[in-house]
Design a protein around this motif. Structure first.
Motif, PDB file in Angstrom:
ATOM      1  N   ALA A 123       0.864  -1.180   0.000  1.00 22.72           N
ATOM      2  CA  ALA A 123       0.000   0.000   0.000  1.00 22.72           C
ATOM      3  C   ALA A 123       0.904   1.235   0.000  1.00 22.72           C
ATOM      4  N   VAL A 124       0.850   1.999  -1.075  1.00 18.29           N
ATOM      5  CA  VAL A 124       1.766   3.140  -1.221  1.00 18.29           C
ATOM      6  C   VAL A 124       1.182   4.360  -0.497  1.00 18.29           C
ATOM      7  N   SER A 125       1.763   4.654   0.668  1.00 16.33           N
ATOM      8  CA  SER A 125       1.201   5.677   1.568  1.00 16.33           C
ATOM      9  C   SER A 125       1.910   7.019   1.464  1.00 16.33           C
ATOM     10  N   LYS A 126       2.800   7.172   0.467  1.00 12.62           N
ATOM     11  CA  LYS A 126       3.535   8.439   0.311  1.00 12.62           C
ATOM     12  C   LYS A 126       2.567   9.618   0.277  1.00 12.62           C
ATOM     13  N   THR A 127       2.929  10.681   0.938  1.00 14.61           N
ATOM     14  CA  THR A 127       2.172  11.943   1.093  1.00 14.61           C
ATOM     15  C   THR A 127       0.975  11.825   2.031  1.00 14.61           C
TER      16      THR A 127
ATOM     17  N   PHE B 299      10.824   0.772   0.475  1.00 12.61           N
ATOM     18  CA  PHE B 299      11.257   1.997  -0.183  1.00 12.61           C
ATOM     19  C   PHE B 299      11.125   1.798  -1.684  1.00 12.61           C
ATOM     20  N   ILE B 300      10.323   2.673  -2.341  1.00 10.37           N
ATOM     21  CA  ILE B 300      10.019   2.478  -3.765  1.00 10.37           C
ATOM     22  C   ILE B 300      10.507   3.632  -4.637  1.00 10.37           C
ATOM     23  N   GLY B 301      11.137   4.650  -4.023  1.00 12.98           N
ATOM     24  CA  GLY B 301      11.559   5.817  -4.798  1.00 12.98           C
ATOM     25  C   GLY B 301      12.999   5.699  -5.271  1.00 12.98           C
TER      26      GLY B 301
ATOM     27  N   LEU C 248      13.197  -8.393  -9.190  1.00 14.27           N
ATOM     28  CA  LEU C 248      13.288  -7.257 -10.113  1.00 14.27           C
ATOM     29  C   LEU C 248      12.108  -6.316  -9.900  1.00 14.27           C
ATOM     30  N   MET C 249      12.342  -5.037 -10.132  1.00  8.22           N
ATOM     31  CA  MET C 249      11.282  -4.031 -10.016  1.00  8.22           C
ATOM     32  C   MET C 249      11.232  -3.209 -11.295  1.00  8.22           C
ATOM     33  N   LEU C 250      10.009  -2.853 -11.691  1.00  6.96           N
ATOM     34  CA  LEU C 250       9.815  -2.093 -12.922  1.00  6.96           C
ATOM     35  C   LEU C 250       8.869  -0.916 -12.690  1.00  6.96           C
ATOM     36  N   LEU C 251       9.295   0.256 -13.150  1.00  6.08           N
ATOM     37  CA  LEU C 251       8.426   1.435 -13.195  1.00  6.08           C
ATOM     38  C   LEU C 251       8.362   1.851 -14.662  1.00  6.08           C
ATOM     39  N   PRO C 252       7.413   1.310 -15.415  1.00  8.24           N
ATOM     40  CA  PRO C 252       7.385   1.549 -16.862  1.00  8.24           C
ATOM     41  C   PRO C 252       6.924   2.958 -17.190  1.00  8.24           C
TER      42      PRO C 252
ATOM     43  N   GLY D 164       3.325  -3.088 -11.466  1.00  7.71           N
ATOM     44  CA  GLY D 164       1.888  -2.846 -11.435  1.00  7.71           C
ATOM     45  C   GLY D 164       1.531  -1.832 -10.362  1.00  7.71           C
ATOM     46  N   MET D 165       0.671  -0.850 -10.744  1.00  3.70           N
ATOM     47  CA  MET D 165       0.229   0.219  -9.857  1.00  3.70           C
ATOM     48  C   MET D 165      -1.301   0.278  -9.921  1.00  3.70           C
ATOM     49  N   SER D 166      -1.876   1.347  -9.365  1.00  3.00           N
ATOM     50  CA  SER D 166      -3.348   1.396  -9.250  1.00  3.00           C
ATOM     51  C   SER D 166      -4.071   1.082 -10.558  1.00  3.00           C
ATOM     52  N   HIS D 167      -3.604   1.681 -11.650  1.00  5.67           N
ATOM     53  CA  HIS D 167      -4.384   1.584 -12.882  1.00  5.67           C
ATOM     54  C   HIS D 167      -4.035   0.369 -13.740  1.00  5.67           C
TER      55      HIS D 167
ATOM     56  N   VAL E 208       2.582  -5.982  -6.156  1.00  9.16           N
ATOM     57  CA  VAL E 208       2.033  -4.789  -6.811  1.00  9.16           C
ATOM     58  C   VAL E 208       2.113  -3.643  -5.814  1.00  9.16           C
ATOM     59  N   ARG E 209       2.296  -2.429  -6.337  1.00  9.29           N
ATOM     60  CA  ARG E 209       2.457  -1.240  -5.497  1.00  9.29           C
ATOM     61  C   ARG E 209       1.274  -0.312  -5.762  1.00  9.29           C
ATOM     62  N   VAL E 210       0.324  -0.266  -4.852  1.00  9.86           N
ATOM     63  CA  VAL E 210      -0.943   0.410  -5.107  1.00  9.86           C
ATOM     64  C   VAL E 210      -1.155   1.548  -4.110  1.00  9.86           C
ATOM     65  N   GLY E 211      -1.246   2.764  -4.641  1.00  9.82           N
ATOM     66  CA  GLY E 211      -1.460   3.933  -3.792  1.00  9.82           C
ATOM     67  C   GLY E 211      -2.841   4.522  -3.956  1.00  9.82           C
ATOM     68  N   THR E 212      -3.052   5.203  -5.093  1.00  7.74           N
ATOM     69  CA  THR E 212      -4.297   5.931  -5.350  1.00  7.74           C
ATOM     70  C   THR E 212      -5.558   5.082  -5.150  1.00  7.74           C
ATOM     71  N   ALA E 213      -5.526   3.841  -5.598  1.00 11.44           N
ATOM     72  CA  ALA E 213      -6.729   3.000  -5.520  1.00 11.44           C
ATOM     73  C   ALA E 213      -7.094   2.655  -4.076  1.00 11.44           C
TER      74      ALA E 213
ATOM     75  N   ARG F  27      -6.670  10.130  -4.332  1.00 11.27           N
ATOM     76  CA  ARG F  27      -5.685  10.928  -5.081  1.00 11.27           C
ATOM     77  C   ARG F  27      -4.781  11.702  -4.152  1.00 11.27           C
ATOM     78  N   ARG F  28      -3.504  11.791  -4.549  1.00 14.89           N
ATOM     79  CA  ARG F  28      -2.537  12.567  -3.776  1.00 14.89           C
ATOM     80  C   ARG F  28      -2.640  14.032  -4.165  1.00 14.89           C
ATOM     81  N   SER F  29      -2.489  14.908  -3.152  1.00 16.29           N
ATOM     82  CA  SER F  29      -2.589  16.329  -3.474  1.00 16.29           C
ATOM     83  C   SER F  29      -1.261  16.861  -3.995  1.00 16.29           C
TER      84      SER F  29
END
Ligand code: PLP
Length: 202
Positions: A3-7, A48-50, A130-134, A173-176, A189-194, A198-200
């Protein structure tokens, strides 16, 4: 699922934890370390995902359960040293740059072998995948070929004799697009927005 809790504030993390979520993802070291301190009463796994700058590797190596963004031999060794000194044994994922985008981070293919070779000498950090941010696309089908390529790359590394334990996880894989990512073999999978909305900012 991470669960991506950044911000988002600690109250959001507490609410997700109360619903049973244990793994949380952050992309800024200091923001994450502050949350860890405020939530130390909960049994959480922090990811840590950044992009990890080398001057933050020390703190990250000592603090996170999983670091998804190892993209050079130098960073691998810095994180390993920090973890060893802190007496912890985090997991690491090698972030791969499949698109060759100058603006994105991740190891380019020729450097991957070097990172895996160096990982066998780590004393505290354990590389597990392995990690991918396409490149971002609204259409998950446009991203599917990248997911397929990461899975094929995992296969190639196995064929090349890389230790299976060091490539067993695929973080993609992310929210969308997490459904497509799972169809193509994602194990994380790394899911934040869903989850949080939405992050401000960021
Ligand atoms: C922010 C972020 C995510 C989550 O993105 P959402 O679209 O909100 O699910 C996943 N991975 C990385 C690397 C991120 O920075």
């Amino acid at each position: 699922m991470v669960a991506v809790s950044k911000t988002f504030g600690v109250e959001h993390v507490r609410a997700a934890a109360a619903a049973g979520q244990r793994d949380f993802g952050e992309n800024r070291v200091q923001e994450a370390v502050d949350k860890m301190a405020a939530l130390a009463d909960l049994p959480l796994n922090w990811h840590f995902i950044g992009h990890l700058q080398s001057n933050k590797a020390r703190k990250a190596g000592a603090s996170f359960a999983v670091i998804h963004s190892i993209d050079s031999v130098d960073l691998l060794q810095r994180v390993d040293r920090a973890a060893l000194e802190a007496g912890v044994s985090p997991e690491g994922l090698v972030q791969v740059d499949l698109a060759g985008e100058a603006t994105k981070f991740g190891a380019e293919l020729p450097h991957l072998r070097d990172i895996f070779t160096a990982s066998s000498t780590c004393r505290a950090l354990r590389i597990v995948g392995l990690m991918l941010l396409p490149p971002f696309s609204e259409d998950p089908e446009a991203t599917r070929p990248y997911f397929v390529r990461l899975r094929n790359l995992q296969q190639d590394l196995l064929t090349d004799g890389v230790d299976p334990a060091s490539v067993c996880q695929l973080s993609m894989g992310m929210s969308h697009d997490y459904e497509v990512a799972v169809q193509e073999g994602a194990t994380i999978v790394r899911v934040g927005t869903a989850i949080f909305g939405r992050r401000s900012k960021q």
